[in-house]
Design a protein around this motif. Sequence first.
Motif, short mmCIF file in Angstrom:
data_model
loop_
_atom_site.label_atom_id
_atom_site.label_comp_id
_atom_site.label_asym_id
_atom_site.label_seq_id
_atom_site.Cartn_x
_atom_site.Cartn_y
_atom_site.Cartn_z
N ILE A 15 15.27 -7.03 -1.03
CA ILE A 15 13.76 -7.04 -1.48
C ILE A 15 13.34 -8.30 -1.70
CG2 ILE A 15 12.34 -5.79 -2.94
CD1 ILE A 15 14.54 -4.00 -3.66
N PHE A 16 12.02 -8.67 -1.17
CA PHE A 16 11.24 -9.78 -1.46
C PHE A 16 9.78 -9.54 -1.78
CE2 PHE A 16 14.42 -10.51 2.07
CZ PHE A 16 14.91 -11.57 1.43
N ALA A 17 9.45 -10.14 -2.69
CA ALA A 17 8.16 -9.85 -3.50
C ALA A 17 6.77 -10.21 -2.57
CB ALA A 17 7.96 -10.90 -4.40
N GLY A 18 7.00 -11.34 -1.41
CA GLY A 18 6.03 -11.62 -0.48
C GLY A 18 6.66 -11.15 0.93
N SER A 19 5.90 -11.98 1.94
CA SER A 19 6.11 -11.40 3.32
C SER A 19 7.21 -12.42 3.91
CB SER A 19 4.96 -11.56 4.03
OG SER A 19 4.28 -12.92 4.02
N GLU A 20 7.82 -13.32 3.23
CA GLU A 20 8.79 -14.23 3.53
C GLU A 20 10.19 -13.99 3.27
OE1 GLU A 20 7.81 -18.12 1.92
OE2 GLU A 20 6.14 -18.48 2.97
N ASP B 289 4.27 -4.46 -16.87
CA ASP B 289 4.87 -5.67 -17.24
C ASP B 289 5.94 -6.18 -16.13
OD1 ASP B 289 3.19 -5.89 -19.24
OD2 ASP B 289 4.64 -5.09 -20.72
N GLN B 290 6.80 -5.13 -15.80
CA GLN B 290 7.90 -5.45 -14.96
C GLN B 290 7.34 -5.85 -13.65
OE1 GLN B 290 11.18 -5.10 -15.72
NE2 GLN B 290 11.62 -6.23 -13.60
N MET B 291 6.26 -5.29 -13.02
CA MET B 291 5.63 -5.53 -11.92
C MET B 291 5.17 -7.22 -11.94
SD MET B 291 5.73 -3.31 -9.38
CE MET B 291 4.30 -4.07 -8.19
N ALA B 292 4.85 -7.46 -13.33
CA ALA B 292 4.22 -8.92 -13.30
C ALA B 292 5.49 -9.72 -13.38
CB ALA B 292 3.43 -8.97 -14.69
N LYS B 293 6.63 -9.27 -14.03
CA LYS B 293 7.80 -10.22 -14.13
C LYS B 293 8.60 -10.27 -13.02
CE LYS B 293 11.89 -10.76 -16.96
NZ LYS B 293 11.71 -12.09 -17.57
N ASP B 294 9.03 -9.25 -12.32
CA ASP B 294 9.80 -9.15 -11.13
C ASP B 294 9.61 -7.81 -10.36
OD1 ASP B 294 11.75 -9.42 -9.09
OD2 ASP B 294 13.64 -9.58 -10.24
N PRO B 295 8.66 -8.00 -9.30
CA PRO B 295 8.37 -6.48 -8.71
C PRO B 295 9.54 -6.10 -7.79
CG PRO B 295 7.22 -8.29 -7.64
CD PRO B 295 7.88 -8.96 -8.81
N THR B 296 10.54 -6.79 -7.52
CA THR B 296 11.45 -6.49 -6.61
C THR B 296 12.63 -5.63 -7.25
OG1 THR B 296 13.00 -8.54 -7.26
CG2 THR B 296 11.32 -8.61 -5.25
N GLU B 297 12.53 -5.74 -8.80
CA GLU B 297 13.55 -5.04 -9.44
C GLU B 297 12.89 -3.51 -9.55
OE1 GLU B 297 17.03 -4.49 -11.28
OE2 GLU B 297 16.24 -6.31 -10.26
N LYS C 166 5.36 -6.65 -4.28
CA LYS C 166 4.23 -7.09 -5.24
C LYS C 166 3.01 -6.10 -5.15
CE LYS C 166 2.19 -10.73 -2.96
NZ LYS C 166 1.68 -12.30 -3.02
N ASP C 167 2.91 -5.55 -3.86
CA ASP C 167 1.90 -4.74 -3.47
C ASP C 167 2.00 -3.26 -3.29
OD1 ASP C 167 0.13 -7.19 -3.17
OD2 ASP C 167 0.91 -7.42 -1.10
N VAL C 168 3.16 -3.01 -4.02
CA VAL C 168 3.56 -1.51 -3.77
C VAL C 168 2.65 -0.84 -5.09
CG1 VAL C 168 5.25 -1.65 -5.54
CG2 VAL C 168 5.62 0.09 -3.86
N GLY D 34 0.70 -1.15 0.02
CA GLY D 34 0.14 0.01 -0.06
C GLY D 34 0.65 1.19 0.03
N GLN D 35 2.15 1.23 -0.02
CA GLN D 35 3.02 2.28 0.04
C GLN D 35 3.33 2.92 -1.35
OE1 GLN D 35 4.11 3.93 2.78
NE2 GLN D 35 3.12 2.26 3.95
#
Length: 220
Positions: A157-162, A124-132, A75-77, A37-38
């Motif tokens: 940086i991690f896409a999820g919470s793990e 497309d970048q968010m779908a491919k690799d949101p950490t980048e 992924k939720d940015v 949400g940021q």
Amino acid sequence: MANQAVTAFNGNLKKALAGLRRINLEGLRWRVFDAKGQVLGRLASQISTVVQGKDKPTYMPNRDDGDMCIVLNAKDVCVTGRKLTDKFYRWHTGQLDVHVRSFGVVQSNPQKYVGHLKERSLKDQMAKDPTEVIRKAVLRMLPRNKLRDDRDRKLRIFAGSEHPFGDRPLESYVMPPRTVREMRPRARRALIRAQKKAEQQQEKTSDTRKGRKDKAEVSA
């Protein structure tokens, strides 16, 4: 405890732990950023401040005293405006154009041409690799000097919470409240006119529907 934290992580462990041996972790804090949400730019500015150590009274521009930054839920940015479709990442492939002359000598031109220019939208970048996305936003806020690579290693940086750093003394970073600027008078008047116009259109549609119902009842 460390083995449990590592085994609980289901992502690319080699990539997550890469370069940690080259970092002097003594005296560093482990700050955790929740990107859910940021806004991308505001989050990246806070991360760049912590990575550089600008939030410390002992900050010096020629020293790397920044803390470790762990960013979760990349992924939720969020982004504002139309950046998902209008923002593009462009890069060159680095390939060389090859020209064949008439007398059989092959000569390669060392220039990079537009034909080797590739681009990818933010969506497309968010779908491919949101950490980048977050990594590029932070790196482009850092000064381009010899400390840039060391500061990049402190960014995880991690896409999820793990994440595999459950055995570390983690500290959650509290984002400062977002101060929204008051709407300018001209924009406020335009918004009020748009709202009134929408209400009038709704009233007109409701009146036309009522008229059609009355006609249908009379004809019946």
